[in-house]
Design a protein around this motif. Sequence first.
Motif, PDB file in Angstrom:
ATOM      1  N   ALA A 254       0.887  -1.164   0.104  1.00 42.54           N
ATOM      2  CA  ALA A 254       0.000   0.002   0.056  1.00 42.54           C
ATOM      3  C   ALA A 254       0.610   1.337   0.038  1.00 42.54           C
ATOM      4  O   ALA A 254       0.344   2.335  -0.238  1.00 42.54           O
ATOM      5  CB  ALA A 254      -0.947   0.077   1.155  1.00 42.54           C
ATOM      6  N   ALA A 255       2.219   1.158   0.238  1.00 44.71           N
ATOM      7  CA  ALA A 255       2.960   2.505   0.392  1.00 44.71           C
ATOM      8  C   ALA A 255       2.951   3.249  -0.983  1.00 44.71           C
ATOM      9  O   ALA A 255       3.207   4.424  -0.771  1.00 44.71           O
ATOM     10  CB  ALA A 255       4.411   2.102   0.526  1.00 44.71           C
ATOM     11  N   PRO A 256       2.845   2.681  -2.267  1.00 41.15           N
ATOM     12  CA  PRO A 256       2.821   3.521  -3.416  1.00 41.15           C
ATOM     13  C   PRO A 256       1.534   4.517  -3.262  1.00 41.15           C
ATOM     14  O   PRO A 256       1.416   5.628  -3.930  1.00 41.15           O
ATOM     15  CB  PRO A 256       2.555   2.601  -4.391  1.00 41.15           C
ATOM     16  CG  PRO A 256       3.430   1.190  -4.020  1.00 41.15           C
ATOM     17  CD  PRO A 256       2.922   1.410  -2.491  1.00 41.15           C
ATOM     18  N   ALA A 257       0.517   4.128  -2.580  1.00 46.31           N
ATOM     19  CA  ALA A 257      -0.545   5.071  -2.450  1.00 46.31           C
ATOM     20  C   ALA A 257      -0.033   6.338  -1.899  1.00 46.31           C
ATOM     21  O   ALA A 257      -0.808   7.537  -2.224  1.00 46.31           O
ATOM     22  CB  ALA A 257      -1.766   4.501  -1.462  1.00 46.31           C
TER      23      ALA A 257
ATOM     24  N   GLY B  12      -6.490   1.894  -6.231  1.00 46.74           N
ATOM     25  CA  GLY B  12      -7.364   2.971  -6.170  1.00 46.74           C
ATOM     26  C   GLY B  12      -6.768   4.320  -6.090  1.00 46.74           C
ATOM     27  O   GLY B  12      -7.501   5.131  -6.600  1.00 46.74           O
ATOM     28  N   TYR B  13      -5.653   4.409  -5.451  1.00 46.74           N
ATOM     29  CA  TYR B  13      -5.163   5.982  -5.334  1.00 46.74           C
ATOM     30  C   TYR B  13      -4.705   6.310  -6.622  1.00 46.74           C
ATOM     31  O   TYR B  13      -4.563   7.474  -6.807  1.00 46.74           O
ATOM     32  CB  TYR B  13      -4.088   5.839  -4.403  1.00 46.74           C
ATOM     33  CG  TYR B  13      -4.578   6.315  -2.919  1.00 46.74           C
ATOM     34  CD1 TYR B  13      -4.799   7.628  -2.755  1.00 46.74           C
ATOM     35  CD2 TYR B  13      -4.935   5.425  -2.007  1.00 46.74           C
ATOM     36  CE1 TYR B  13      -5.414   8.159  -1.563  1.00 46.74           C
ATOM     37  CE2 TYR B  13      -5.641   5.721  -0.766  1.00 46.74           C
ATOM     38  CZ  TYR B  13      -5.615   7.130  -0.638  1.00 46.74           C
ATOM     39  OH  TYR B  13      -6.205   7.638   0.454  1.00 46.74           O
ATOM     40  N   LEU B  14      -4.354   5.214  -7.569  1.00 49.73           N
ATOM     41  CA  LEU B  14      -3.767   5.359  -9.052  1.00 49.73           C
ATOM     42  C   LEU B  14      -4.885   5.843  -9.507  1.00 49.73           C
ATOM     43  O   LEU B  14      -4.688   6.862 -10.456  1.00 49.73           O
ATOM     44  CB  LEU B  14      -3.023   4.261  -9.458  1.00 49.73           C
ATOM     45  CG  LEU B  14      -2.770   4.344 -11.086  1.00 49.73           C
ATOM     46  CD1 LEU B  14      -1.747   5.635 -11.318  1.00 49.73           C
ATOM     47  CD2 LEU B  14      -2.329   3.017 -11.743  1.00 49.73           C
ATOM     48  N   VAL B  15      -6.092   5.264  -9.620  1.00 43.96           N
ATOM     49  CA  VAL B  15      -7.253   5.816 -10.259  1.00 43.96           C
ATOM     50  C   VAL B  15      -7.596   7.332  -9.811  1.00 43.96           C
ATOM     51  O   VAL B  15      -7.799   8.127 -10.703  1.00 43.96           O
ATOM     52  CB  VAL B  15      -8.352   4.933 -10.070  1.00 43.96           C
ATOM     53  CG1 VAL B  15      -9.839   5.472 -10.751  1.00 43.96           C
ATOM     54  CG2 VAL B  15      -8.268   3.566 -10.777  1.00 43.96           C
ATOM     55  N   GLN B  16      -7.447   7.569  -8.636  1.00 46.73           N
ATOM     56  CA  GLN B  16      -7.934   8.996  -8.260  1.00 46.73           C
ATOM     57  C   GLN B  16      -6.914   9.902  -8.707  1.00 46.73           C
ATOM     58  O   GLN B  16      -7.132  11.010  -8.913  1.00 46.73           O
ATOM     59  CB  GLN B  16      -8.042   8.884  -6.655  1.00 46.73           C
ATOM     60  CG  GLN B  16      -7.959  10.155  -6.073  1.00 46.73           C
ATOM     61  CD  GLN B  16      -8.274  10.128  -4.419  1.00 46.73           C
ATOM     62  OE1 GLN B  16      -9.411   9.713  -3.980  1.00 46.73           O
ATOM     63  NE2 GLN B  16      -7.294  10.497  -3.767  1.00 46.73           N
ATOM     64  N   ALA B  17      -5.735   9.406  -8.686  1.00 46.81           N
ATOM     65  CA  ALA B  17      -4.489  10.629  -9.179  1.00 46.81           C
ATOM     66  C   ALA B  17      -4.813  10.942 -10.822  1.00 46.81           C
ATOM     67  O   ALA B  17      -4.789  12.054 -11.059  1.00 46.81           O
ATOM     68  CB  ALA B  17      -3.042   9.817  -9.183  1.00 46.81           C
ATOM     69  N   LEU B  18      -5.408   9.783 -11.499  1.00 50.83           N
ATOM     70  CA  LEU B  18      -5.512  10.163 -12.903  1.00 50.83           C
ATOM     71  C   LEU B  18      -6.840  11.052 -13.095  1.00 50.83           C
ATOM     72  O   LEU B  18      -6.914  12.031 -13.960  1.00 50.83           O
ATOM     73  CB  LEU B  18      -5.684   8.597 -13.597  1.00 50.83           C
ATOM     74  CG  LEU B  18      -4.607   7.926 -13.830  1.00 50.83           C
ATOM     75  CD1 LEU B  18      -5.005   6.425 -14.435  1.00 50.83           C
ATOM     76  CD2 LEU B  18      -3.400   8.528 -14.589  1.00 50.83           C
ATOM     77  N   VAL B  19      -7.718  10.648 -12.227  1.00 50.13           N
ATOM     78  CA  VAL B  19      -8.898  11.851 -12.278  1.00 50.13           C
ATOM     79  C   VAL B  19      -8.694  13.220 -11.716  1.00 50.13           C
ATOM     80  O   VAL B  19      -8.891  14.083 -12.582  1.00 50.13           O
ATOM     81  CB  VAL B  19      -9.993  11.250 -11.109  1.00 50.13           C
ATOM     82  CG1 VAL B  19     -11.065  12.245 -11.245  1.00 50.13           C
ATOM     83  CG2 VAL B  19     -10.672   9.879 -11.720  1.00 50.13           C
TER      84      VAL B  19
END
Length: 465
Positions: free
Chosen positions: A137-140, A198-205
């Motif tokens: 989870a660290a990359p988040a 999940g945080y990757l999708v949020q970052a793209l948005v």
Amino acid sequence: MNPGASQEPAQPTPGKHARHPKAGSISQPLLFAASTYALGQVANFLFQLRLLYLLGPSQYGETGLAHLLLVTLIFLADLGYSSLFLRESGNSPDWQHTWRYALGHRLAATTVLLAASALGWQLWGSEGASQEYLLWAAPACLLALFNYSSPMIAEGRRLAGLLVTQVAWPAALLFWYLLQDSLAQSMAATAGLSVSLGYLVQALVNVFCSRQLKLWLPLVGKGQIGAAVHLSLIGICGTLHDRLTPFLLAPLAPTFLPFFLILNHVLSGLSGIQAQLARLLLPTANTAPGQARILTVASLLLWGTATVLLAGLLIKDLALFTGQRPWLGLAAIVIFAWGISASSGVLATLLISARLEGRLMRLLVIGMTDSALLQIGAAWAGDAGYLLWARMAGVLAILVWQLKLLKLRFGLAGLTTLALSLLACVADATDWAMTIGTVLLLPILIGLLRQAPCYLPARRAGAHP
């Protein structure tokens, strides 16, 4: 206006607005916008319940602490910029550079905190499921830097600005369901990977909503780090104060810890809604109607807390709670402390609006340090109840000090809510708890619906309301 200039906060006028309820009422669009925060928090809560179900209480205890460490790191690495950019105009010529400087500061803070967390977790001695979850989870933490919420709110896109920060947890929950049977990793590792995705999708948005790729290239420079640090320390004090309790509680009540962590997730979600509402109230906090709305929200939080505590007295003897009955008394103290802290957090908006975050920071640093020492001393005594009462006493002392700074005091309604909440916590261990809850719940509900003001101007000779 000079951000560093010292000003006296404008004295709120709750008495006048209490006679004209609409002046201090909370508009439905404002409540709806703030409640969108619940979308992500419900998904986060379901994520934790599933983790508890799959790992079991013993493994979830440490994994839940690892999750708590992760979200705390993300919050700390923000450095207060989410609040700062609510009051910065996007039309100013140096706005883009200020934003990119802020991104550089947050990137540096995230890197340092990640390294410190990894080392600290090793020294803590945790391994197995919690270590795997934290690793994946660290990359988040790095992906959470892509957050364009505050500029969108400042531009007037309130609902969209709040929604773009609630993408990560619904997406993480979806990824977990899709990946759980297709990967060879352990359940904890798969859960951690799902959080990062999940945080990757949020970052793209968020990058898409910013409409400018150049904004995401960090710069090295001073920017507005001074004002940001003041705002950051306000949040850091509160977060570290809240996060200290479960780590002190773990060796004192290991069987209560999973229950506490789940309760803490619920209260954290409610705190998030309160914080988003406070962010939306901040732009008008220097006007009389805006101040009245802030006092209304702060009062409703105290009334709501008393209502929940008294309602808890009515359900504690239900068969559903037979196995958890010893924990309900401790949970009541936790909820009482949350209500005091949440009300205090809303009132802090008045000081931030008046650019008195320096005074607020000093208040919180001193108050929460004293509260932390009090909790450590109570933990040394070896009793979980003493620890939670120490926490409650600490946040109440901070609220009283804050009222003095704002030239406010508890009204009769405020003293009533505190007394009844205290009574509900104490009565939980008695045989007449249900009687107290039955007798007092109706008056409390009436006070909640009437929105009776808990805070009034201080009685001082020559003071002007």
